[in-house]
Design a protein around this motif. Structure first.
Motif, mmCIF file in Angstrom:
data_model
loop_
_atom_site.group_PDB
_atom_site.id
_atom_site.type_symbol
_atom_site.label_atom_id
_atom_site.label_comp_id
_atom_site.label_asym_id
_atom_site.label_seq_id
_atom_site.Cartn_x
_atom_site.Cartn_y
_atom_site.Cartn_z
ATOM 1 N N VAL A 149 -3.161 100.112 -27.681
ATOM 2 C CA VAL A 149 -3.754 99.378 -26.394
ATOM 3 C C VAL A 149 -3.905 100.503 -25.058
ATOM 4 O O VAL A 149 -4.953 100.242 -24.474
ATOM 5 N N THR A 199 -9.402 96.566 -24.327
ATOM 6 C CA THR A 199 -8.838 95.839 -25.334
ATOM 7 C C THR A 199 -9.486 94.347 -25.347
ATOM 8 O O THR A 199 -9.634 93.531 -24.484
ATOM 9 N N ALA A 203 -2.777 92.465 -22.818
ATOM 10 C CA ALA A 203 -3.296 92.595 -21.506
ATOM 11 C C ALA A 203 -2.518 93.284 -20.429
ATOM 12 O O ALA A 203 -2.964 94.048 -19.663
ATOM 13 N N ALA A 256 -2.496 96.900 -21.120
ATOM 14 C CA ALA A 256 -3.542 97.503 -20.907
ATOM 15 C C ALA A 256 -3.679 97.770 -19.416
ATOM 16 O O ALA A 256 -3.976 98.890 -18.835
ATOM 17 N N HIS A 257 -3.346 96.618 -18.770
ATOM 18 C CA HIS A 257 -3.511 96.820 -17.232
ATOM 19 C C HIS A 257 -2.449 97.939 -16.550
ATOM 20 O O HIS A 257 -2.669 98.826 -15.865
ATOM 21 N N VAL A 282 -9.426 94.519 -19.966
ATOM 22 C CA VAL A 282 -9.449 93.425 -20.935
ATOM 23 C C VAL A 282 -10.495 92.599 -20.870
ATOM 24 O O VAL A 282 -10.769 92.059 -19.933
ATOM 25 N N HIS A 309 -5.553 87.713 -16.555
ATOM 26 C CA HIS A 309 -5.392 88.655 -17.468
ATOM 27 C C HIS A 309 -6.613 89.147 -17.936
ATOM 28 O O HIS A 309 -6.664 90.231 -18.681
#
Length: 239
Positions: free
Chosen positions: A59, A65, A85, A88-89, A95, A119
């Motif tokens: 990820v 993602t 999420a 990823a952030h 996302v 998200h």
């Protein structure tokens, strides 16, 4: 079979086989002469998705993602979505979420709204799904509702093309011409094309055009796998 086919298509697939005897998901699709389809889906091992299945390194290395709304039903999947999420952030990545089906939206409308607002960077939805999400029959009203809820919303409208919305811009992208045979896979190919452009920092209208070209190819024949090289097709169309 699935592992072989997806790798043969050039996709990296390192997911381990399920250990609880659940089979690979499958879908029986009946296509009518008007190119519409009825789907009978069995998610199989996908129903067991949970937070422990999220590969943090994968990820964190992915530019986007992609979350599939069909998998939102089980509690474990919800946890997996949110975990992915956040990973990823935290890694500075994007996302994306596809709403998948208006029936999914009807079941989890408030949860999807929360997911989109807190998200998701890129929302992908068709006209029926986005109007269901915001409980309106008006596409324009739904567009106004979604604006600013996430960074980008790419909203498809079949033969009317697509509308791409950000907080301060709206881009209308025409549908690509196609002899429609089977609409299976149209949304998936649109999403793939759009994200291809986005990960290469192309302008949003170009991302939408690539998505439209990919979708037009897959609806021109039976089956959800392209029968023409999309790379060559897109190079030819975009010039």
């Amino acid at each position: 079979v699935f592992r072989h086919d997806i790798r043969a298509a050039g996709v990296s697939f390192e997911t381990a086989a399920a250990s609880d005897d659940l089979p690979t998901g499958r879908c029986l699709i009946v296509v009518t002469p008007d190119a519409q389809r009825t789907m009978q889906t069995y998610l199989g091992a996908g129903t067991a998705l949970g937070p422990d299945d999220v590969d943090a390194a994968l990820v964190e290395s992915a530019r986007i993602t992609y979350l599939e709304g069909y998998l939102w039903d089980p509690p474990g999947a919800k946890e997996a979505f949110v975990k992915a999420a956040r990973l990823a952030h935290d890694a500075g990545r994007m996302v994306a979420l596809t709403l998948s089906d208006s029936f999914c939206v009807d079941r989890y409308r408030s949860e999807f709204r929360d997911l989109v607002e807190h998200h998701v960077d890129l929302l992908l939805a068709n006209e029926t799904e986005i109007t269901s999400l915001y409980e309106t029959r008006s596409f324009d009203a739904a567009l106004d509702h979604v604006r600013g809820k996430c960074a980008i919303a790419a909203l498809t409208r079949s033969e009317k093309g697509a509308v791409i919305v950000t907080s301060d811009a709206t881009h209308v992208v025409a549908a690509e011409p196609a002899d429609v045979v089977d609409t299976t896979g149209a949304g998936d190919l649109y999403a793939a094309g759009f994200m291809y452009g986005l990960t290469r920092e192309m302008p949003l209208p170009v991302c939408g055009r690539i998505g439209a070209i990919a979708a037009a190819e897959v609806i021109s024949h039976y089956g959800a796998r392209p029968e023409t090289s999309l790379a060559e097709l897109i190079r030819g169309r975009l010039g």
